[in-house]
Design an enzyme around this catalytic site. Structure first.
Site, short mmCIF file in Angstrom:
data_model
loop_
_atom_site.label_atom_id
_atom_site.label_comp_id
_atom_site.label_asym_id
_atom_site.label_seq_id
_atom_site.Cartn_x
_atom_site.Cartn_y
_atom_site.Cartn_z
N GLU A 166 76.08 -66.28 83.96
CA GLU A 166 75.96 -64.86 83.56
C GLU A 166 74.86 -64.64 82.53
OE1 GLU A 166 79.79 -63.16 82.52
OE2 GLU A 166 80.48 -63.31 84.59
N GLU B 296 82.87 -66.26 90.59
CA GLU B 296 83.93 -65.74 89.72
C GLU B 296 84.42 -64.45 90.35
OE1 GLU B 296 83.47 -65.43 85.42
OE2 GLU B 296 82.26 -67.26 85.41
#
Ligand code: AHR
Length: 502
Positions: free
Chosen positions: A176, A295
């Site tokens: 991320e 995710e």
């Protein structure tokens, strides 16, 4: 009295979407809260083995069908020095984890994770720190894990008890990195350049590895999808998949819209698949980079800042979301989307596996399987071979967020080797059962139903507790096979798998 609802699903074993990658049934464990410590690893628990591994949890993960495991984070990765987690346990440093304001003891590290994956029967997927970490450290990690002995890092691996290289295939290039919350957050150009240089070094150490480029953290990031296009332009030739993350929410308690989220999941995959196709054309490349949804889960009930702050303690209780029936139905649809998009999807990892937004909760002497455990297992233990393109005829219902949405969400798989298949159907209706006829319109011989299993209930908020662990679970329901096909009545608020034989 409400009109009885009927629907039909038409399947054709010649009309396939693609081959289902087993990697779409992956999981994720992060050094966060009580996922690793007290979840995976808990010396002193009556359920732990001599190495401190929770056997009850490991067996539950195995039964759930988890094929690949991503580790060690998550946001934790971006401040993690992998060298802290190797060597004698009494020499490993205790450090502050800035991602979750917790204290990390490093009693579980690379060797423990690799042993865990081996005993679980899952493939490992490791991440390199591209937040505070250097490209040199990323390369060293690949050498430590995958190189034959004879040089500094591989010899250190042997000295730490593992002579043979592990040969880990999948490696994540950070986590991320588009998020301002990320330790060492970068803009797209800077991340693209750093990921590229790390990838070169990592592949020089081991050209057989496959790399995951850190794509958007969600489809509502202001940088989406420019972030994805930019980083792909930097790294297309060196990477194998682009990651995507997404956490589903029902903050407004709008269950019909929540149960229609598959619309958003599909649009997200479509946009990123198109972005990949664009860069592929731009680069005149023959290679097709795929997607890794590494995710994904429902997460909104335990999402205050205080739920993510460990106050510098060890093993704090962080984001221990309780999952209910409607969450399980969203998870089932997500997995339907994975099958419907298997032509562009290589991997998917439910985040996370134990205690932290997880299908499994633990306390020292007990374990609880949450509703989403049954939803994940339903697909993961059945779907193999190819995904079939289904034609569904069913009424729609109106939702605030997505307009008219079909009442059924469907996917199907067929495995030619075993001549068996499965059809997965979510009934989104809050109060109406639907009688469905499933027919194979391919003239390739009769298909009969073997059995059907369903997760259902009347209260979307119903959930399991340690005291009542069987409130939301999977139960067998009747199904018939006849000359017109297979007939089944799907309860309202249900997720059903129908096992078939050819
Ligand atoms: O899974 C919890 C966190 O969510 C992960 O650490 C991070 O990658 C994401 O924002």
């Amino acid at each position: 009295m409400a009109e009885k609802l009927t629907a039909s699903i038409s399947l054709d074993r010649r009309r396939t979407i693609g081959t289902i990658s087993p990697n779409i049934f992956g999981g994720f464990i992060e050094h966060m809260g009580r996922c690793v410590y007290e979840g995976i690893y808990e010396p002193g628990s009556p359920h732990a083995d001599a190495d401190g591994i929770r056997i009850d949890v490991r067996n539950a993960l195995r039964d759930m069908g988890v094929t690949i495991m991503r580790y060690p984070g998550g946001n934790f990765l971006s401040g993690y020095e992998w060298t802290d987690g190797i060597g004698p346990k009494n020499k490993r440093p205790k450090k502050r984890d800035l991602a979750w304001k917790s204290t990390e003891t490093n009693q579980f590290g690379t060797h423990e994770f690799m042993d865990y994956c081996a005993s679980l029967g899952s493939e490992p997927m490791l991440g390199v720190n591209l937040g505070t970490g250097t490209i040199q450290s990323a390369g060293n990690y690949v050498e430590y894990v995958n190189a034959p002995t004879g040089t500094y890092w591989s010899d250190m691996r042997a000295a730490n008890g593992r002579k043979e290289p592990w040969g880990v295939t999948w490696w994540c290039l950070g986590n991320e990195m588009d998020g301002p919350w990320q330790i060492g957050h970068l803009n797209a150009d800077d991340y693209g350049k750093k990921a590229r240089e790390a990838a070169k070094i990592m592949k020089w150490h081991d050209p057989s590895i496959k790399l995951v480029l850190a794509g958007s953290s969600s489809n509502d990031m202001p940088t989406y999808p420019t972030w994805d296009r930019t980083i792909l332009e930097h790294c297309y030739d060196l990477v194998d998949v682009l990651s995507m993350h997404y956490y589903a929410t029902n903050n407004n308690n709008d269950t019909p819209s929540f149960l229609a989220l598959a619309v958003d999941f599909e649009a997200y995959i479509e946009t990123l698949a198109s972005t990949i196709r664009y860069v592929k054309a731009l680069k005149r490349s023959d290679k097709m980079v795929k997607l890794s949804w590494d995710e994904w889960n429902v997460w909104y009930k335990a999402r205050l800042d205080s739920d993510m702050d460990g106050s510098w303690t060890e093993r704090p209780h962080l984001i221990e979301e309780v999952y209910n029936l409607e969450d399980a139905l969203v998870v089932s649809q997500w997995m339907n989307v994975f099958l419907r998009k298997c032509d562009v999807l290589e991997m998917a990892c439910m985040a996370q596996m134990v205690n932290v937004i997880a299908p499994i909760l633990t306390k020292k002497d007990a374990m609880l399987l949450q509703s989403i455990y049954y939803a994940f297992k339903m697909h993961a233990t059945r779907a193999k071979g190819v995904s079939l393109d289904s034609f569904v005829s069913v009424a729609t219902s109106n939702t605030t967020k997505f307009g008219e949405v079909p009442l059924l969400d469907v996917s199907a798989s067929w495995d030619a080797a075993s001549n068996t298949g499965a059809c997965f159907v979510v009934n989104r209706s809050l109060d109406q059962s639907i009688t469905v006829t499933i027919a194979y319109a391919d003239g390739q011989g009769t298909v009969t139903a073997v059995r059907a299993e369903s997760i259902y209930g009347t209260d979307p908020k119903a959930h399991n507790t340690y005291k009542n662990p069987g409130v939301v679970t999977s139960r067998e329901i009747p199904v018939q096979s006849g000359s017109q096909g297979i007939t089944i009545t799907l309860p309202p608020l249900s997720s059903t798998a129908i096992d078939m034989r050819g």
